[in-house]
Scaffold this motif. Structure first.
Motif, mmCIF file in Angstrom:
data_model
loop_
_atom_site.group_PDB
_atom_site.id
_atom_site.type_symbol
_atom_site.label_atom_id
_atom_site.label_comp_id
_atom_site.label_asym_id
_atom_site.label_seq_id
_atom_site.Cartn_x
_atom_site.Cartn_y
_atom_site.Cartn_z
ATOM 1 N N PRO A 198 0.844 -1.202 0.000
ATOM 2 C CA PRO A 198 0.000 0.000 0.000
ATOM 3 C C PRO A 198 0.878 1.251 0.000
ATOM 4 O O PRO A 198 2.030 1.206 0.441
ATOM 5 C CB PRO A 198 -0.805 -0.122 1.295
ATOM 6 C CG PRO A 198 -0.050 -1.080 2.139
ATOM 7 C CD PRO A 198 0.680 -1.997 1.217
ATOM 8 N N PHE A 199 0.304 2.343 -0.482
ATOM 9 C CA PHE A 199 1.165 3.501 -0.717
ATOM 10 C C PHE A 199 1.801 4.121 0.538
ATOM 11 O O PHE A 199 2.922 4.616 0.459
ATOM 12 C CB PHE A 199 0.432 4.559 -1.565
ATOM 13 C CG PHE A 199 -0.561 5.378 -0.820
ATOM 14 C CD1 PHE A 199 -0.170 6.516 -0.144
ATOM 15 C CD2 PHE A 199 -1.902 5.023 -0.805
ATOM 16 C CE1 PHE A 199 -1.083 7.279 0.540
ATOM 17 C CE2 PHE A 199 -2.819 5.781 -0.112
ATOM 18 C CZ PHE A 199 -2.407 6.909 0.563
ATOM 19 N N PRO A 200 1.147 4.075 1.723
ATOM 20 C CA PRO A 200 1.837 4.681 2.875
ATOM 21 C C PRO A 200 3.152 3.975 3.189
ATOM 22 O O PRO A 200 4.153 4.624 3.510
ATOM 23 C CB PRO A 200 0.834 4.513 4.019
ATOM 24 C CG PRO A 200 -0.485 4.370 3.364
ATOM 25 C CD PRO A 200 -0.214 3.638 2.092
ATOM 26 N N VAL A 201 3.155 2.642 3.072
ATOM 27 C CA VAL A 201 4.390 1.895 3.293
ATOM 28 C C VAL A 201 5.435 2.334 2.274
ATOM 29 O O VAL A 201 6.613 2.536 2.601
ATOM 30 C CB VAL A 201 4.126 0.375 3.164
ATOM 31 C CG1 VAL A 201 5.405 -0.408 3.364
ATOM 32 C CG2 VAL A 201 3.056 -0.052 4.141
ATOM 33 N N ALA A 202 4.994 2.494 1.046
ATOM 34 C CA ALA A 202 5.922 2.870 -0.022
ATOM 35 C C ALA A 202 6.525 4.242 0.226
ATOM 36 O O ALA A 202 7.721 4.455 -0.008
ATOM 37 C CB ALA A 202 5.196 2.837 -1.365
ATOM 38 N N ILE A 203 5.692 5.163 0.708
ATOM 39 C CA ILE A 203 6.206 6.522 0.943
ATOM 40 C C ILE A 203 7.259 6.494 2.046
ATOM 41 O O ILE A 203 8.322 7.117 1.931
ATOM 42 C CB ILE A 203 5.054 7.485 1.286
ATOM 43 C CG1 ILE A 203 4.181 7.704 0.042
ATOM 44 C CG2 ILE A 203 5.589 8.816 1.786
ATOM 45 C CD1 ILE A 203 2.915 8.468 0.305
ATOM 46 N N ILE A 204 6.968 5.730 3.104
ATOM 47 C CA ILE A 204 7.948 5.630 4.194
ATOM 48 C C ILE A 204 9.220 4.954 3.673
ATOM 49 O O ILE A 204 10.339 5.384 3.968
ATOM 50 C CB ILE A 204 7.344 4.858 5.387
ATOM 51 C CG1 ILE A 204 6.211 5.704 5.991
ATOM 52 C CG2 ILE A 204 8.404 4.553 6.429
ATOM 53 C CD1 ILE A 204 5.310 4.957 6.944
ATOM 54 N N GLY A 205 9.036 3.918 2.854
ATOM 55 C CA GLY A 205 10.189 3.253 2.247
ATOM 56 C C GLY A 205 11.005 4.216 1.411
ATOM 57 O O GLY A 205 12.239 4.223 1.455
ATOM 58 N N GLY A 206 10.309 5.055 0.652
ATOM 59 C CA GLY A 206 10.991 6.032 -0.184
ATOM 60 C C GLY A 206 11.785 7.019 0.652
ATOM 61 O O GLY A 206 12.931 7.371 0.328
ATOM 62 N N ALA A 207 11.185 7.460 1.758
ATOM 63 C CA ALA A 207 11.865 8.418 2.632
ATOM 64 C C ALA A 207 13.114 7.786 3.246
ATOM 65 O O ALA A 207 14.177 8.427 3.327
ATOM 66 C CB ALA A 207 10.911 8.887 3.722
ATOM 67 N N LEU A 208 12.997 6.514 3.644
ATOM 68 C CA LEU A 208 14.162 5.824 4.213
ATOM 69 C C LEU A 208 15.260 5.682 3.167
ATOM 70 O O LEU A 208 16.447 5.859 3.450
ATOM 71 C CB LEU A 208 13.755 4.433 4.721
ATOM 72 C CG LEU A 208 12.936 4.420 6.012
ATOM 73 C CD1 LEU A 208 12.506 3.005 6.354
ATOM 74 C CD2 LEU A 208 13.754 5.015 7.153
ATOM 75 N N PHE A 209 14.840 5.371 1.940
ATOM 76 C CA PHE A 209 15.811 5.251 0.863
ATOM 77 C C PHE A 209 16.551 6.571 0.666
ATOM 78 O O PHE A 209 17.786 6.593 0.513
ATOM 79 C CB PHE A 209 15.105 4.834 -0.425
ATOM 80 C CG PHE A 209 15.999 4.858 -1.634
ATOM 81 C CD1 PHE A 209 16.935 3.854 -1.837
ATOM 82 C CD2 PHE A 209 15.915 5.887 -2.571
ATOM 83 C CE1 PHE A 209 17.771 3.875 -2.943
ATOM 84 C CE2 PHE A 209 16.743 5.922 -3.674
ATOM 85 C CZ PHE A 209 17.673 4.907 -3.858
ATOM 86 N N ALA A 210 15.788 7.665 0.693
ATOM 87 C CA ALA A 210 16.413 8.978 0.517
ATOM 88 C C ALA A 210 17.425 9.239 1.637
ATOM 89 O O ALA A 210 18.527 9.752 1.397
ATOM 90 C CB ALA A 210 15.345 10.066 0.493
ATOM 91 N N ALA A 211 17.056 8.851 2.869
ATOM 92 C CA ALA A 211 17.965 9.062 4.001
ATOM 93 C C ALA A 211 19.235 8.223 3.828
ATOM 94 O O ALA A 211 20.354 8.703 4.064
ATOM 95 C CB ALA A 211 17.260 8.697 5.299
ATOM 96 N N LEU A 212 19.050 6.983 3.384
ATOM 97 C CA LEU A 212 20.206 6.107 3.167
ATOM 98 C C LEU A 212 21.122 6.663 2.081
ATOM 99 O O LEU A 212 22.341 6.613 2.184
ATOM 100 C CB LEU A 212 19.728 4.714 2.744
ATOM 101 C CG LEU A 212 19.341 3.770 3.873
ATOM 102 C CD1 LEU A 212 18.841 2.453 3.311
ATOM 103 C CD2 LEU A 212 20.552 3.526 4.783
ATOM 104 N N LEU A 213 20.482 7.180 1.032
ATOM 105 C CA LEU A 213 21.241 7.758 -0.070
ATOM 106 C C LEU A 213 22.020 8.980 0.399
ATOM 107 O O LEU A 213 23.142 9.247 -0.045
ATOM 108 C CB LEU A 213 20.252 8.145 -1.174
ATOM 109 C CG LEU A 213 20.781 8.555 -2.534
ATOM 110 C CD1 LEU A 213 21.498 7.370 -3.161
ATOM 111 C CD2 LEU A 213 19.629 8.978 -3.436
ATOM 112 N N ALA A 214 21.409 9.707 1.345
ATOM 113 C CA ALA A 214 22.024 10.944 1.815
ATOM 114 C C ALA A 214 23.248 10.673 2.680
ATOM 115 O O ALA A 214 24.125 11.526 2.812
ATOM 116 C CB ALA A 214 21.002 11.766 2.597
#
Lengths: 413, 349
Positions: free
Chosen positions: B84-100
């Motif tokens: 579901p999209f809320p999980v995906a958004i949180i996943g995306g945010a974590l990915f961005a943090a990891l990338l950072a």
């Protein structure tokens, strides 16, 4: 706070405008929202503004005039509006605007939409809203492949047609060895793949192919390398467009590659590019085009009308938008309604013939328009008899050969 | 998203907060819902950038990497993971943090124009990776047709989706506000104003900057994820440097170091793009450029910054709010004496 008021006011004004645009509702059941609205969504301020842009809105208006003139009192669509929006080559703006055009401006069809990411986004909107979308400006074959849908049509050209036409025809004409340079992104990579296949299919060979950075303003490495390759290539094929193409052509001339018997073939070349570079810079260059204004009586007559209106000659994209709008209105006429499903049923498998389309069929399986295309050559300035008279058609590529012979199995309408 | 203008002036802050929340809630009634969602997403993105630019003194010119990277990641999670999209958004945010994390590690030692250039370079690298890795990202076609269903609810109507996406934006803005007001945020401000002194006081300057960078990226990623779900696609131009430029422009328009100013900047830029799309005027860039110039010339603190400055200078004889942090600070012995108060929030806490 001030801004809330401002944006609120703007929104209110927008709503008001939208309300006016829709016109009085009710009336006959055949035509929804009181009329038929054709919306041209394309780049009107950026790099594609010259190839299509606002001129295409005018071309679509010409189609409306022709439709009205042809059917007169018998016309199903009595009130026809043409509207336009500038997607600024941003897919998110294309997405929002497409929704707004369908929902609030009551657009029955969206036309043009260059830039493949924007076109694919609009295709998804069309599918969700169950409204017709006829793409002219984007080259991506994904529109009739993986991302095809019941309401989306691809009209005019695509990367297969461009690459296949030039690759096959030029090789058949005797240029067996090719050196290809292409911009390193999806369009360039796809074009190079299709080009190479076409060249090999026609008995030629690709001596080398090099990706260039994108965007790029210095091609000297590649141009200096070209004549020294073994075997020496007869043709330099380029898949560049826009500013990159201009830079490459200028350097091609500076290095005098034509004098070294390396001719130039271009993946995508439009009348507006030739006009801005000047015919001499491109003289002898071969490319595939879906249409040229100086082809015969019918195209000329239309180009004259266009010139009377806009004081320039139309590019193929503008003519394609005219034709797409005309064929849409013809389909509305046959269906007797602007109901999207019924219009789609009328367009599917339809044989098309007008000043732009020759021997055309809209393939029912993938909604791709198959029609004759042309291998053309840029004239030298000595042969140019009047302004914009730059293109010489060498031969016609029949509809059956110009586009993908089979629909992509990935396409499920 | 003209949320919670927490002007720090006593009760006025509460009033502004309520007004801001109200504005956020009625926005899709006032303007076309997909555009309203765009404004909300860009507002959070601008707040994320302001966290770095206004409160840490680092001008990142590579935040497109986190916005766009998260958009792709969010899209991939929904498309291939069926989440579901809320999980995906949180996943995306974590990915961005990891990338950072790696990008930040390598760039926080620099400041000013060098920091901007290095972050820009990293963002362009991500852009080229996304461009080339077509099997995953779809190249220039982008990642198309991202569905947005949640627990069987059909959110395809953008009006309803606005309210599904808004909580993420509000949560992000709240997080940004908490960060700025926390002791951690105070340290960031002191690092911005005088890194040498902060170091002398025993604060590990680089580690603080890195953490601020990662947090900012996570917030930008949240915004990018909501944006991707809202539009149903992730496209390459979200990763391009123009996206980084646009968000910096929004922050400057609204006011650097104001956090909420970015929302105003976002509202202006997004509305303008939307308006100019059908205005029948060819020079979109000319219009946005002129407005930018006018605002920079007339409102040197940005729109929100100027409004706040006027309010405060009228209410109290206090010295004005410390001007927007210049991006080009000197690590040691800055030519100008650093502003004396450690906090730019005279009436804070």
């Amino acid at each position: 706070m001030r801004i809330t008021g401002w944006s609120g006011g703007l929104a209110a004004a927008g709503l008001l405008l939208a309300g006016c645009g829709g016109g009085p509702g009710g009336g006959g059941g055949a035509i929804s929202d009181g009329g038929v609205t054709l919306a041209v969504l394309n780049d009107q301020s950026g790099i594609y503004a010259d190839t299509s842009g606002r001129s295409s809105i005018e071309a679509v208006k010409m189609a409306v005039d022709d439709y009205k003139a042809k059917y007169g009192d018998k016309a199903v669509a009595t009130k026809i509006e043409v509207t336009g929006a500038d997607h600024q080559n941003k897919p998110e703006i294309a997405n929002s605007k497409a929704q707004e055009l369908y929902d609030r401006q009551h657009a029955d069809v969206i036309l043009d939409v260059p830039t493949s990411s924007a076109a694919l986004a609009v295709a998804t909107v069309a599918k969700n809203k169950k409204k017709v979308f006829i793409d002219v400006g984007a080259a991506s074959t994904e529109l009739e492949g993986k991302s095809c849908n019941k309401y989306t049509f691809h009209y005019g050209y695509n990367s297969y047609m461009l690459a296949h036409g030039t690759g096959t025809e030029v090789t058949k004409a005797g240029a067996k060895n090719w050196y290809i340079v292409y911009p390193d992104y999806a369009f360039g990579q796809d074009m190079t793949k299709t080009f190479s296949a076409a060249i090999k299919g026609a008995g030629g060979s690709v001596v080398g192919s090099d990706p260039t950075p994108f965007p790029n303003d210095n091609f000297s490495t590649f141009l200096l390398k070209a004549p020294g390759l073994d075997p020496k290539p007869q043709v330099l094929g380029t898949m560049h467009a826009g500013g990159d193409l201009v830079n490459l052509v200028k350097q091609y001339n500076e290095y005098k590659l034509r004098d070294k018997n390396v001719t130039l073939a271009i993946g995508l070349l439009l009348l507006s590019d030739i006009h801005s570079l000047g015919p001499d810079a491109l003289a002898g260059t071969r490319y595939t085009t879906m249409w040229t204004w100086n082809f015969d009586e019918k195209t000329r007559a239309w180009a004259d009308r266009f010139q009377a209106k806009l004081n320039k000659r139309p590019t193929a994209n503008m003519a394609a938008n005219y034709s797409a709008a005309l064929q849409y209105l013809e389909a509305v006429q046959r269906a007797g309604t602007d109901n999207a499903d019924k219009v789609v049923a009328q367009l599917e498998g339809q044989k098309v013939e007008d000043m732009f389309v020759r021997n055309g069929t809209i393939r029912a399986q993938d909604h791709l328009l198959l029609h004759d295309s042309y291998l053309a050559e840029v004239k030298g300035s000595a042969d140019v008899k009047e302004p914009y008279d730059y293109e010489k058609v060498l031969n016609t590529i029949p509809a059956a050969e110009a586009f993908q012979p089979q629909p992509d199995p990935a396409c499920k309408l | 998203m003209i949320l919670s203008r927490l002007a720090r002036s006593g009760r006025g802050g509460i009033v502004l907060l309520v007004l801001g929340l109200l504005a956020a809630l009625v926005l899709p009634w006032l303007i076309y819902p997909p555009v309203a969602l765009d404004i909300a997403c860009w507002a959070l993105f601008a707040a994320a950038v302001d966290l770095l630019l206004g409160f840490t003194g680092l001008l990142s010119f590579g935040h497109a990497a986190f916005w766009g990277g998260s958009a792709y990641c969010t899209g991939l999670i929904v498309l291939h993971g069926g989440m579901p999209f809320p999980v995906a958004i949180i996943g995306g945010a974590l990915f961005a943090a990891l990338l950072a994390l790696p990008i930040g590690l390598l760039s926080v030692r620099l400041t000013g124009i060098y920091f901007a250039m290095v972050t820009l370079a990293f963002a362009q690298m991500i852009y080229f990776v996304a461009n080339q890795w077509r099997d995953v990202t779809g190249g220039e076609n982008g990642l198309q047709g991202i569905p947005r269903e949640f627990l069987g609810l059909d959110l395809s109507d953008p009006f309803f989706f606005y309210y599904a996406g808004l909580p993420f934006v509000l949560a992000g803005l709240f997080a940004a506000w908490r960060i700025v007001r926390s002791p951690f945020g105070r340290v960031l401000v002191s690092i911005r104003d005088n890194p040498a002194r902060a170091r002398a006081l025993g604060y590990p300057v680089e580690r603080y900057r890195l953490l601020a960078f990662v947090l900012s990226a996570a917030l930008a990623g949240t915004a990018g994820g909501v944006f991707a779900i809202g539009h149903g696609f992730a496209a390459l131009d979200g990763l391009y440097w123009t996206t980084s430029g646009q968000v910096v422009m929004m922050v400057i328009l609204g006011g650097i170091g104001t956090l909420w100013g970015g929302a105003i900047g976002a509202a202006i830029v997004v509305q303008l793009q939307d308006f100019l799309a059908t205005a029948g005027f060819e020079g979109v860039g000319i219009v946005t450029g002129s407005i930018f110039i006018v605002i920079v010339l007339l409102f040197r603190r940005g729109i929100w910054g100027t409004a706040r400055h006027l309010l405060i200078s009228r209410r109290q004889a206090d010295p004005p709010v410390s001007p927007a942090a210049g991006a080009a600070e000197e690590p040691v012995e800055s030519p100008e004496p650093a502003p004396a108060p450690a906090s730019p929030h005279p009436a804070g806490d």
